[in-house]
Design a protein around this motif. Structure first.
Motif, PDB file in Angstrom:
ATOM      1  N   THR A  28      23.261  42.630  29.898  1.00  9.82           N
ATOM      2  CA  THR A  28      24.128  42.329  28.762  1.00  9.82           C
ATOM      3  C   THR A  28      25.275  41.398  29.126  1.00  9.82           C
ATOM      4  O   THR A  28      26.206  41.236  28.355  1.00  9.82           O
ATOM      5  CB  THR A  28      24.704  43.626  28.183  1.00  9.82           C
ATOM      6  OG1 THR A  28      25.407  44.327  29.226  1.00  9.82           O
ATOM      7  CG2 THR A  28      23.620  44.498  27.610  1.00  9.82           C
ATOM      8  N   PHE A  29      25.185  40.753  30.282  1.00  9.57           N
ATOM      9  CA  PHE A  29      26.265  39.852  30.710  1.00  9.57           C
ATOM     10  C   PHE A  29      26.595  38.839  29.638  1.00  9.57           C
ATOM     11  O   PHE A  29      27.761  38.524  29.402  1.00  9.57           O
ATOM     12  CB  PHE A  29      25.858  39.147  32.005  1.00  9.57           C
ATOM     13  CG  PHE A  29      26.762  38.003  32.360  1.00  9.57           C
ATOM     14  CD1 PHE A  29      26.397  36.685  32.095  1.00  9.57           C
ATOM     15  CD2 PHE A  29      27.988  38.241  32.962  1.00  9.57           C
ATOM     16  CE1 PHE A  29      27.230  35.638  32.415  1.00  9.57           C
ATOM     17  CE2 PHE A  29      28.829  37.189  33.292  1.00  9.57           C
ATOM     18  CZ  PHE A  29      28.446  35.884  33.021  1.00  9.57           C
ATOM     19  N   GLY A  30      25.585  38.306  28.994  1.00 11.06           N
ATOM     20  CA  GLY A  30      25.800  37.248  28.025  1.00 11.06           C
ATOM     21  C   GLY A  30      26.642  37.646  26.836  1.00 11.06           C
ATOM     22  O   GLY A  30      27.122  36.784  26.107  1.00 11.06           O
ATOM     23  N   SER A  31      26.868  38.918  26.611  1.00 15.97           N
ATOM     24  CA  SER A  31      27.663  39.372  25.487  1.00 15.97           C
ATOM     25  C   SER A  31      29.095  39.726  25.885  1.00 15.97           C
ATOM     26  O   SER A  31      29.917  40.061  25.033  1.00 15.97           O
ATOM     27  CB  SER A  31      27.006  40.587  24.840  1.00 15.97           C
ATOM     28  OG  SER A  31      27.006  41.685  25.734  1.00 15.97           O
ATOM     29  N   TYR A  32      29.418  39.651  27.154  1.00 23.21           N
ATOM     30  CA  TYR A  32      30.715  40.096  27.653  1.00 23.21           C
ATOM     31  C   TYR A  32      31.738  38.961  27.654  1.00 23.21           C
ATOM     32  O   TYR A  32      31.414  37.814  27.951  1.00 23.21           O
ATOM     33  CB  TYR A  32      30.591  40.616  29.081  1.00 23.21           C
ATOM     34  CG  TYR A  32      30.004  42.000  29.205  1.00 23.21           C
ATOM     35  CD1 TYR A  32      28.976  42.424  28.382  1.00 23.21           C
ATOM     36  CD2 TYR A  32      30.481  42.877  30.162  1.00 23.21           C
ATOM     37  CE1 TYR A  32      28.434  43.688  28.500  1.00 23.21           C
ATOM     38  CE2 TYR A  32      29.951  44.145  30.298  1.00 23.21           C
ATOM     39  CZ  TYR A  32      28.925  44.548  29.466  1.00 23.21           C
ATOM     40  OH  TYR A  32      28.398  45.804  29.590  1.00 23.21           O
ATOM     41  N   ARG A  45      49.149  42.308  39.509  1.00 22.24           N
ATOM     42  CA  ARG A  45      48.013  41.472  39.136  1.00 22.24           C
ATOM     43  C   ARG A  45      48.321  40.769  37.812  1.00 22.24           C
ATOM     44  O   ARG A  45      48.862  41.390  36.882  1.00 22.24           O
ATOM     45  CB  ARG A  45      46.756  42.325  39.037  1.00 22.24           C
ATOM     46  CG  ARG A  45      45.495  41.516  38.911  1.00 22.24           C
ATOM     47  CD  ARG A  45      44.285  42.231  39.481  1.00 22.24           C
ATOM     48  NE  ARG A  45      44.073  43.563  38.974  1.00 22.24           N
ATOM     49  CZ  ARG A  45      43.100  44.364  39.394  1.00 22.24           C
ATOM     50  NH1 ARG A  45      42.268  43.963  40.338  1.00 22.24           N
ATOM     51  NH2 ARG A  45      42.961  45.559  38.886  1.00 22.24           N
ATOM     52  N   GLN A  46      47.968  39.479  37.745  1.00 21.79           N
ATOM     53  CA  GLN A  46      48.288  38.712  36.553  1.00 21.79           C
ATOM     54  C   GLN A  46      47.051  38.003  36.013  1.00 21.79           C
ATOM     55  O   GLN A  46      46.154  37.622  36.772  1.00 21.79           O
ATOM     56  CB  GLN A  46      49.420  37.710  36.817  1.00 21.79           C
ATOM     57  CG  GLN A  46      49.113  36.647  37.823  1.00 21.79           C
ATOM     58  CD  GLN A  46      50.258  35.667  38.030  1.00 21.79           C
ATOM     59  OE1 GLN A  46      50.206  34.863  38.941  1.00 21.79           O
ATOM     60  NE2 GLN A  46      51.293  35.674  37.213  1.00 21.79           N
ATOM     61  N   PHE A  47      47.053  37.802  34.729  1.00 19.36           N
ATOM     62  CA  PHE A  47      45.973  37.108  34.037  1.00 19.36           C
ATOM     63  C   PHE A  47      45.975  35.629  34.398  1.00 19.36           C
ATOM     64  O   PHE A  47      47.033  35.008  34.495  1.00 19.36           O
ATOM     65  CB  PHE A  47      46.149  37.286  32.532  1.00 19.36           C
ATOM     66  CG  PHE A  47      45.240  36.435  31.702  1.00 19.36           C
ATOM     67  CD1 PHE A  47      45.716  35.277  31.104  1.00 19.36           C
ATOM     68  CD2 PHE A  47      43.922  36.789  31.519  1.00 19.36           C
ATOM     69  CE1 PHE A  47      44.889  34.486  30.331  1.00 19.36           C
ATOM     70  CE2 PHE A  47      43.073  36.000  30.750  1.00 19.36           C
ATOM     71  CZ  PHE A  47      43.565  34.845  30.154  1.00 19.36           C
ATOM     72  N   VAL A  48      44.762  35.080  34.563  1.00 17.77           N
ATOM     73  CA  VAL A  48      44.622  33.653  34.847  1.00 17.77           C
ATOM     74  C   VAL A  48      43.886  32.938  33.713  1.00 17.77           C
ATOM     75  O   VAL A  48      44.369  31.959  33.158  1.00 17.77           O
ATOM     76  CB  VAL A  48      43.880  33.422  36.176  1.00 17.77           C
ATOM     77  CG1 VAL A  48      43.633  31.928  36.401  1.00 17.77           C
ATOM     78  CG2 VAL A  48      44.664  34.018  37.340  1.00 17.77           C
ATOM     79  N   ALA A  49      42.704  33.445  33.375  1.00 14.39           N
ATOM     80  CA  ALA A  49      41.892  32.765  32.359  1.00 14.39           C
ATOM     81  C   ALA A  49      40.833  33.729  31.835  1.00 14.39           C
ATOM     82  O   ALA A  49      40.478  34.697  32.505  1.00 14.39           O
ATOM     83  CB  ALA A  49      41.219  31.525  32.939  1.00 14.39           C
ATOM     84  N   ALA A  50      40.315  33.430  30.635  1.00 13.99           N
ATOM     85  CA  ALA A  50      39.247  34.244  30.055  1.00 13.99           C
ATOM     86  C   ALA A  50      38.360  33.362  29.203  1.00 13.99           C
ATOM     87  O   ALA A  50      38.785  32.301  28.724  1.00 13.99           O
ATOM     88  CB  ALA A  50      39.828  35.392  29.232  1.00 13.99           C
ATOM     89  N   ILE A  51      37.128  33.841  28.988  1.00 14.11           N
ATOM     90  CA  ILE A  51      36.165  33.075  28.207  1.00 14.11           C
ATOM     91  C   ILE A  51      35.255  34.056  27.473  1.00 14.11           C
ATOM     92  O   ILE A  51      34.845  35.069  28.023  1.00 14.11           O
ATOM     93  CB  ILE A  51      35.376  32.126  29.134  1.00 14.11           C
ATOM     94  CG1 ILE A  51      34.554  31.113  28.337  1.00 14.11           C
ATOM     95  CG2 ILE A  51      34.493  32.898  30.112  1.00 14.11           C
ATOM     96  CD1 ILE A  51      34.035  29.967  29.200  1.00 14.11           C
ATOM     97  N   ILE A  52      34.956  33.764  26.218  1.00 17.03           N
ATOM     98  CA  ILE A  52      34.110  34.666  25.447  1.00 17.03           C
ATOM     99  C   ILE A  52      32.635  34.439  25.765  1.00 17.03           C
ATOM    100  O   ILE A  52      32.284  33.536  26.508  1.00 17.03           O
ATOM    101  CB  ILE A  52      34.366  34.499  23.929  1.00 17.03           C
ATOM    102  CG1 ILE A  52      34.004  33.081  23.464  1.00 17.03           C
ATOM    103  CG2 ILE A  52      35.798  34.855  23.591  1.00 17.03           C
ATOM    104  CD1 ILE A  52      34.040  32.912  21.948  1.00 17.03           C
ATOM    105  N   TRP A  53      31.788  35.237  25.148  1.00 19.61           N
ATOM    106  CA  TRP A  53      30.372  35.263  25.497  1.00 19.61           C
ATOM    107  C   TRP A  53      29.701  33.904  25.350  1.00 19.61           C
ATOM    108  O   TRP A  53      28.816  33.547  26.130  1.00 19.61           O
ATOM    109  CB  TRP A  53      29.645  36.288  24.633  1.00 19.61           C
ATOM    110  CG  TRP A  53      29.595  35.891  23.183  1.00 19.61           C
ATOM    111  CD1 TRP A  53      30.524  36.143  22.224  1.00 19.61           C
ATOM    112  CD2 TRP A  53      28.570  35.128  22.542  1.00 19.61           C
ATOM    113  NE1 TRP A  53      30.149  35.598  21.031  1.00 19.61           N
ATOM    114  CE2 TRP A  53      28.943  34.969  21.193  1.00 19.61           C
ATOM    115  CE3 TRP A  53      27.358  34.583  22.975  1.00 19.61           C
ATOM    116  CZ2 TRP A  53      28.151  34.276  20.286  1.00 19.61           C
ATOM    117  CZ3 TRP A  53      26.570  33.892  22.066  1.00 19.61           C
ATOM    118  CH2 TRP A  53      26.977  33.744  20.741  1.00 19.61           C
TER     119      TRP A  53
END
Length: 124
Positions: A28-32, A45-53
């Motif tokens: 299910t990686f593609g949906s995460y 710990r700090q946020f750097v970057a994120a990306i949707i599915w």
């Protein structure tokens, strides 16, 4: 269940580049939603970057905008963090994280799975 493993860290001079990779297991990686965080010695710990599915709408912390790029390959189950113009302040352990519920979030508790981290050291 998703398992994450980061790679690509190392020692680089200021102004240099590195590409981190995060290999994910699980069908299910593609949906995460996938994210990158970092933790410097003695700091939280700090946020750097994120990306949707879908790979669209990459989202960045202000301090990396224009220097870092997040991308994903849902066929290979990989997430990348391309880092350029690195600074000594970028020195940290970089972690890959996965969120099963979608959306773009900056906070750690929104993510369900974590890798062990990869060390990035930027020398001046």
């Amino acid at each position: 269940q998703v398992q994450l493993e980061e790679s690509g860290g190392g020692l680089v001079q200021a102004g240099g580049s590195l590409r981190l990779s995060c290999a994910a297991s699980g069908r299910t990686f593609g949906s995460y939603t996938m994210g990158w965080f970092r933790q410097a010695p003695g700091k939280e710990r700090q946020f750097v970057a994120a990306i949707i599915w879908s790979g669209g709408f990459p989202y960045y912390a202000d301090f990396v905008k224009g220097r870092f790029t997040i991308a994903r390959d849902n066929v290979k189950n990989l997430v990348y963090l391309q880092m350029k113009s690195l600074k000594p302040d970028d020195t940290a352990v970089y972690y890959c994280a996965a969120r099963s519920r979608g959306g773009l979030y900056e906070t750690e508790y929104e993510y369900d799975y974590w890798g062990q981290g990869t060390q990035v050291t930027v020398s001046s």
